[in-house]
Motif scaffolding. Structure first.
Motif, PDB file in Angstrom:
ATOM      1  N   ILE A 140       0.843  -1.207   0.000  1.00  0.00           N
ATOM      2  CA  ILE A 140       0.000   0.000   0.000  1.00  0.00           C
ATOM      3  C   ILE A 140       0.874   1.251   0.000  1.00  0.00           C
ATOM      4  CG2 ILE A 140      -1.668   1.325   1.364  1.00  0.00           C
ATOM      5  CD1 ILE A 140      -2.701  -1.435   2.403  1.00  0.00           C
ATOM      6  N   ALA A 141       1.893   1.267   0.874  1.00  0.00           N
ATOM      7  CA  ALA A 141       2.779   2.426   0.954  1.00  0.00           C
ATOM      8  C   ALA A 141       3.526   2.642  -0.360  1.00  0.00           C
ATOM      9  CB  ALA A 141       3.765   2.240   2.105  1.00  0.00           C
ATOM     10  N   VAL A 142       3.936   1.563  -1.008  1.00  0.00           N
ATOM     11  CA  VAL A 142       4.653   1.675  -2.278  1.00  0.00           C
ATOM     12  C   VAL A 142       3.748   2.274  -3.348  1.00  0.00           C
ATOM     13  CG1 VAL A 142       5.622   0.320  -4.187  1.00  0.00           C
ATOM     14  CG2 VAL A 142       6.355  -0.121  -1.826  1.00  0.00           C
ATOM     15  N   ARG A 143       2.506   1.867  -3.384  1.00  0.00           N
ATOM     16  CA  ARG A 143       1.574   2.420  -4.374  1.00  0.00           C
ATOM     17  C   ARG A 143       1.337   3.911  -4.129  1.00  0.00           C
ATOM     18  NH1 ARG A 143       1.880  -2.489  -4.549  1.00  0.00           N
ATOM     19  NH2 ARG A 143       1.027  -3.856  -6.167  1.00  0.00           N
ATOM     20  N   PHE A 144       1.295   4.280  -2.876  1.00  0.00           N
ATOM     21  CA  PHE A 144       1.196   5.696  -2.544  1.00  0.00           C
ATOM     22  C   PHE A 144       2.415   6.450  -3.075  1.00  0.00           C
ATOM     23  CE2 PHE A 144       2.974   8.741   0.571  1.00  0.00           C
ATOM     24  CZ  PHE A 144       2.085   9.794   0.402  1.00  0.00           C
ATOM     25  N   ALA A 145       3.595   5.916  -2.803  1.00  0.00           N
ATOM     26  CA  ALA A 145       4.831   6.590  -3.211  1.00  0.00           C
ATOM     27  C   ALA A 145       4.940   6.676  -4.731  1.00  0.00           C
ATOM     28  CB  ALA A 145       6.038   5.859  -2.628  1.00  0.00           C
ATOM     29  N   LEU A 146       4.634   5.587  -5.425  1.00  0.00           N
ATOM     30  CA  LEU A 146       4.699   5.607  -6.884  1.00  0.00           C
ATOM     31  C   LEU A 146       3.730   6.637  -7.461  1.00  0.00           C
ATOM     32  CD1 LEU A 146       4.962   1.780  -7.660  1.00  0.00           C
ATOM     33  CD2 LEU A 146       6.736   3.510  -8.070  1.00  0.00           C
ATOM     34  N   HIS A 147       2.537   6.692  -6.903  1.00  0.00           N
ATOM     35  CA  HIS A 147       1.553   7.666  -7.369  1.00  0.00           C
ATOM     36  C   HIS A 147       2.090   9.084  -7.202  1.00  0.00           C
ATOM     37  CE1 HIS A 147      -2.771   8.717  -8.195  1.00  0.00           C
ATOM     38  NE2 HIS A 147      -2.326   9.883  -7.723  1.00  0.00           N
ATOM     39  N   MET A 172      -5.211   1.451   6.785  1.00  0.00           N
ATOM     40  CA  MET A 172      -3.994   1.935   6.142  1.00  0.00           C
ATOM     41  C   MET A 172      -4.302   2.500   4.751  1.00  0.00           C
ATOM     42  SD  MET A 172      -0.550   2.012   6.057  1.00  0.00           S
ATOM     43  CE  MET A 172       0.830   1.884   4.896  1.00  0.00           C
ATOM     44  N   THR A 173      -5.178   1.809   4.023  1.00  0.00           N
ATOM     45  CA  THR A 173      -5.541   2.279   2.685  1.00  0.00           C
ATOM     46  C   THR A 173      -6.276   3.612   2.759  1.00  0.00           C
ATOM     47  OG1 THR A 173      -5.762  -0.043   2.008  1.00  0.00           O
ATOM     48  CG2 THR A 173      -6.622   1.627   0.515  1.00  0.00           C
ATOM     49  N   ALA A 174      -7.190   3.735   3.701  1.00  0.00           N
ATOM     50  CA  ALA A 174      -7.891   5.013   3.884  1.00  0.00           C
ATOM     51  C   ALA A 174      -6.897   6.130   4.176  1.00  0.00           C
ATOM     52  CB  ALA A 174      -8.914   4.892   5.012  1.00  0.00           C
ATOM     53  N   MET A 175      -5.913   5.821   5.010  1.00  0.00           N
ATOM     54  CA  MET A 175      -4.909   6.813   5.361  1.00  0.00           C
ATOM     55  C   MET A 175      -4.183   7.343   4.128  1.00  0.00           C
ATOM     56  SD  MET A 175      -1.513   6.278   7.685  1.00  0.00           S
ATOM     57  CE  MET A 175      -0.616   5.513   6.328  1.00  0.00           C
ATOM     58  N   VAL A 176      -3.690   6.422   3.267  1.00  0.00           N
ATOM     59  CA  VAL A 176      -2.923   6.887   2.105  1.00  0.00           C
ATOM     60  C   VAL A 176      -3.823   7.576   1.081  1.00  0.00           C
ATOM     61  CG1 VAL A 176      -1.156   5.125   2.443  1.00  0.00           C
ATOM     62  CG2 VAL A 176      -3.003   4.687   0.837  1.00  0.00           C
ATOM     63  N   LEU A 177      -5.084   7.193   1.021  1.00  0.00           N
ATOM     64  CA  LEU A 177      -6.004   7.887   0.120  1.00  0.00           C
ATOM     65  C   LEU A 177      -6.126   9.352   0.523  1.00  0.00           C
ATOM     66  CD1 LEU A 177      -8.819   5.218  -0.358  1.00  0.00           C
ATOM     67  CD2 LEU A 177      -7.229   6.043  -2.107  1.00  0.00           C
TER      68      LEU A 177
END
Length: 337
Positions: A140-147, A172-177
């Protein structure tokens, strides 16, 4: 049960404590009108003294953070990465990128979140390698960073993570959104407001408030007067994230809470809003026999960022607790910055 949320929202990788504000909501009915009048007043902050932070103090704090990355405890390493991100990230860019290869998933998660927030393009190849990490939180964190770095090819995977049976993954997903600062994330978050898990609902409220949604603000304001101290602590930090001083009265009430931990977190949130009203509370926390309270006191002083706090903080660089030393080092670098 709520350890994960407390870590993300208070001591660790998310609430990320110090990010750039999301768009501010349009002024509506002031929520202050709904507050219960306070019968107590917090201890007054002393006048600011003009103090110079020496190069030696900055060096000692920098050395301590680099030592934190050598801890055998992955959680300590994660806290260290977050302290580096909050203080002087340009100094620690190489360490943050290298931490993407940390053996502990929680540290890799912290590193990926930091990389995304700071948009460290040098980490791009390492992020691609981590995209298939065995740990869901790292993914999840990696997808956030790549985005955040402009590669959105895997961003739609977040839509799958919000449907997970694991509440921590949904939270965690809600957080990165919320951290993505993308208005389109609201459509994913709104259905999650009715999540069966209280932790997830709080994380969703924080994400929505980051995105300027009044509904998220209202839910966090309710949590700030919850009967559960841990909910209050999460709510205060989440309320302060967008740096919107319109909500300062909701946070100010926490300075007179019954629990010292709540008061310390409220002091930190007030600092995030540009107020030093919690200064005395924070410096008192540094004297506690409880290392957690000393840590919270140091975090609060870092957010308040009064240079005269250096006299209270410096001795804690030799504290017998590693978490306290890491928090103190991060706070000193925030003051120096």
């Amino acid at each position: 049960m709520r350890r994960f949320l407390l870590f993300t929202a208070i001591l660790g990788t998310a609430t990320v404590i110090g990010c750039a504000p999301a768009g501010k909501p349009k002024p509506q009915q002031p929520l202050a009108a709904k507050l219960t009048p306070r019968s107590k007043q917090p201890p007054a902050a002393p006048p600011v003294r003009q103090v110079t932070i020496s190069p030696e103090q900055v060096t000692a704090a920098t050395v301590e953070l680099r030592a934190g990355l050598k801890s055998s405890d992955g959680l300590i390493r994660a806290h260290t990465i977050e302290a580096m991100r909050q203080s002087t990230p340009t100094v620690f860019e190489k360490e943050i990128v290298a931490a993407l290869e940390d053996p502990a998933p929680i540290a890799r998660t912290a590193a990926a979140l930091a990389v995304g927030e700071l948009k460290l393009s040098a980490a791009y190849p390492a992020l691609l390698k981590l995209a298939a990490d065995e740990d869901n939180f790292v993914q999840i964190a990696v997808r956030f960073a790549l985005h955040r770095l402009g590669d959105t090819r895997l961003s739609r995977d977040l839509e799958l993570f919000v449907q997970s049976d694991n509440a921590r993954i949904r939270g965690m997903t809600a957080m990165v959104l919320g951290m993505l600062e993308e208005p389109s994330a609201v459509k994913l978050l709104r259905p999650m407001q009715g999540d069966r898990d209280a932790i997830v609902r709080l994380q969703v409220a924080e994400a929505l408030w980051r995105l300027g949604q009044e509904r998220g603000l209202a839910n966090l304001a309710a949590a700030a007067v919850s009967a559960y101290p841990d909910d209050q602590m999460v709510a205060f930090i989440a309320l302060a994230q967008p740096r919107d001083r319109r909500i300062i009265e909701h946070v100010r009430g926490g300075l007179t809470a019954d629990y010292e931990e709540v008061r310390l977190v409220a002091a930190r949130a007030m600092g995030m809003l540009g107020s030093d009203e919690g200064y005395t509370i924070a410096t008192t926390g540094l004297k506690s026999v409880d290392p957690r309270k000393r840590t919270l006191g140091a975090l609060a002083l870092g957010a308040i960022s009064r240079p005269d706090a250096i006299d209270a903080l410096s001795p804690l660089l030799k504290d017998n607790n590693t978490d306290v030393r890491v928090a103190t080092a991060g706070a000193i670098l925030q003051l120096a910055d």
